[in-house]
Write an enzyme that holds these catalytic residues in place. Structure first.
Site, PDB file in Angstrom:
ATOM      1  N   ASP A  48       0.844  -1.197   0.000  1.00  0.00           N
ATOM      2  CA  ASP A  48       0.000   0.000   0.000  1.00  0.00           C
ATOM      3  C   ASP A  48       0.884   1.254   0.000  1.00  0.00           C
ATOM      4  O   ASP A  48       1.557   1.541   0.981  1.00  0.00           O
ATOM      5  CB  ASP A  48      -0.874   0.022   1.254  1.00  0.00           C
ATOM      6  CG  ASP A  48      -1.771   1.251   1.297  1.00  0.00           C
ATOM      7  OD1 ASP A  48      -2.899   1.174   0.766  1.00  0.00           O
ATOM      8  OD2 ASP A  48      -1.339   2.297   1.824  1.00  0.00           O
ATOM      9  N   TYR A  53       3.298   9.713  -0.458  1.00  0.00           N
ATOM     10  CA  TYR A  53       4.418   9.117   0.289  1.00  0.00           C
ATOM     11  C   TYR A  53       5.762   9.296  -0.432  1.00  0.00           C
ATOM     12  O   TYR A  53       6.813   9.015   0.142  1.00  0.00           O
ATOM     13  CB  TYR A  53       4.193   7.617   0.550  1.00  0.00           C
ATOM     14  CG  TYR A  53       2.896   7.241   1.225  1.00  0.00           C
ATOM     15  CD1 TYR A  53       2.091   8.198   1.841  1.00  0.00           C
ATOM     16  CD2 TYR A  53       2.458   5.920   1.249  1.00  0.00           C
ATOM     17  CE1 TYR A  53       0.895   7.849   2.447  1.00  0.00           C
ATOM     18  CE2 TYR A  53       1.265   5.560   1.859  1.00  0.00           C
ATOM     19  CZ  TYR A  53       0.486   6.536   2.443  1.00  0.00           C
ATOM     20  OH  TYR A  53      -0.698   6.171   3.039  1.00  0.00           O
ATOM     21  N   LYS A  78      -2.641   5.940  -4.248  1.00  0.00           N
ATOM     22  CA  LYS A  78      -3.728   6.891  -3.939  1.00  0.00           C
ATOM     23  C   LYS A  78      -3.491   8.232  -4.604  1.00  0.00           C
ATOM     24  O   LYS A  78      -2.335   8.671  -4.742  1.00  0.00           O
ATOM     25  CB  LYS A  78      -3.831   7.099  -2.421  1.00  0.00           C
ATOM     26  CG  LYS A  78      -3.759   5.815  -1.615  1.00  0.00           C
ATOM     27  CD  LYS A  78      -3.966   6.033  -0.130  1.00  0.00           C
ATOM     28  CE  LYS A  78      -3.607   4.766   0.645  1.00  0.00           C
ATOM     29  NZ  LYS A  78      -2.177   4.611   0.932  1.00  0.00           N
ATOM     30  N   HIS A 111      -7.417   9.664  -1.836  1.00  0.00           N
ATOM     31  CA  HIS A 111      -6.767   9.628  -0.519  1.00  0.00           C
ATOM     32  C   HIS A 111      -7.628  10.272   0.580  1.00  0.00           C
ATOM     33  O   HIS A 111      -7.761   9.727   1.671  1.00  0.00           O
ATOM     34  CB  HIS A 111      -5.401  10.323  -0.618  1.00  0.00           C
ATOM     35  CG  HIS A 111      -4.388   9.834   0.358  1.00  0.00           C
ATOM     36  ND1 HIS A 111      -3.056   9.694   0.055  1.00  0.00           N
ATOM     37  CD2 HIS A 111      -4.504   9.469   1.655  1.00  0.00           C
ATOM     38  CE1 HIS A 111      -2.403   9.259   1.122  1.00  0.00           C
ATOM     39  NE2 HIS A 111      -3.256   9.115   2.102  1.00  0.00           N
TER      40      HIS A 111
END
Ligand code: NAD
Length: 275
Positions: A48, A53, A78, A111
């Site tokens: 994930d 990120y 996301k 998200h």
């Protein structure tokens, strides 16, 4: 459900492994690459990530380098808040796919529910889905009222709602809403970021089971029918967090953990986002 390759069937028939590796705050480069490698070595088949990120590329590098065929790994990414809107979403998806080095994505999530744009953004995810570029689409951090808005405007029901979920934040009505509409709940921060491993109840249940607090928290998700993505970058913890298929929490233990619910959030309340 008896191993890391055990899957749940999503509302469109796609199979999603119950346990995955989370990579939020795994540094891009060798830290994320080795974490993904350790996870695949340990038998995980689910990762994930998110554009936010900034480690999609490292996830892609690790997937490409590993002996496990990339098609056997379920990959989620996301769409970040700045990329909402129909055209922007399509462009952001292309950027993520380029970084991941994938032809097809398993699961694409919105998200956070940016209030003015999530419905239009959902249409773009619908387009990607109808074009076969993503096998399943879903949302993250959506409350019941966000899900109702989607239902009024779109025929596509999200396959997944990834929410903050742990014994301190259960949100039972949201769980029931998702269940009744075939939306699979997925837990983020399932370990409560390690902040409550020493909590009396969690430590006691762990001792009773001969397992660690992390394993108890992951197991609690699974017994609630919730997909879970504990994060670590350390090999031994990655192995530990997935070693959850040789024990079962009793009804009493599940209930004791459920009773820790206090509406405690690590992340923002979804209605605070974009306001
Ligand atoms: P988590 O609850 O998985 O906790 C991770 C932390 O717990 C680690 O950084 C480490 O400090 C500790 N830890 C992990 N395993 C341990 C072990 N075996 N023993 C001792 N300590 C251990 O927290 P998270 O990373 O916030 O959540 C998991 C994943 O969920 C993320 O990596 C990300 O993929 C996803 N996520 C999604 C959202 C969202 O808005 N959709 C938000 C946050 C996280």
């Amino acid at each position: 459900m008896n191993s890391l390759t055990s899957t749940v069937t999503l509302n469109n028939g796609v199979e999603m492994p119950w346990v995955g590796l989370g990579v939020y705050k795994s540094a891009p480069g060798s830290e994320t690459e080795t974490a993904v490698r350790y996870a695949l070595d340990a038998g995980y088949r689910h990762v994930d990530t998110a554009s936010f990120y900034e480690n999609e590329q490292s996830v892609g590098v690790a997937l490409a380098a590993h002996d496990v065929p990339v098609e056997e790994v379920f990959v989620t990414t996301k769409l970040w808040n700045d990329d909402h809107g129909f055209d922007r979403t399509l462009r952001a998806f292309d950027v993520s796919m380029e970084k991941l080095g994938l032809e097809t994505l398993d699961l694409y999530l919105i998200h956070w529910p940016m209030p003015d744009t999530f419905a239009e953004t959902w249409k773009a995810l619908g387009r990607l889905y109808s074009e076969g570029r993503v096998r399943a689409i879903g949302v993250s951090n959506f409350l019941e009222h966000h899900l109702r808005t989607l239902a009024e405007q779109s025929e596509i029901v999200p396959a997944v709602n990834q929410i903050e979920f742990h014994p301190m934040l259960v949100q039972q009505p949201l769980l029931e809403y998702c269940r009744s509409f075939g939306i699979r709940v997925e837990a983020w921060s399932p370990l409560i970021r390690g902040l409550f491993f020493g909590h009396e109840t969690i430590a006691r249940v762990a001792e009773e089971c001969g397992k660690t607090p992390a394993q108890v928290l992951v197991r609690w998700d699974l017994q609630h029918g919730v997909v879970t993505i504990p994060k670590s970058v350390h090999r031994e913890r990655i192995v530990e967090n997935a070693d959850v298929f040789d024990f079962e929490l009793s009804e009493t233990q599940m209930q004791a953990l459920d009773e820790l619910d206090r509406n405690y959030r690590l992340g923002p309340h979804p209605d605070e986002i974009g306001r």
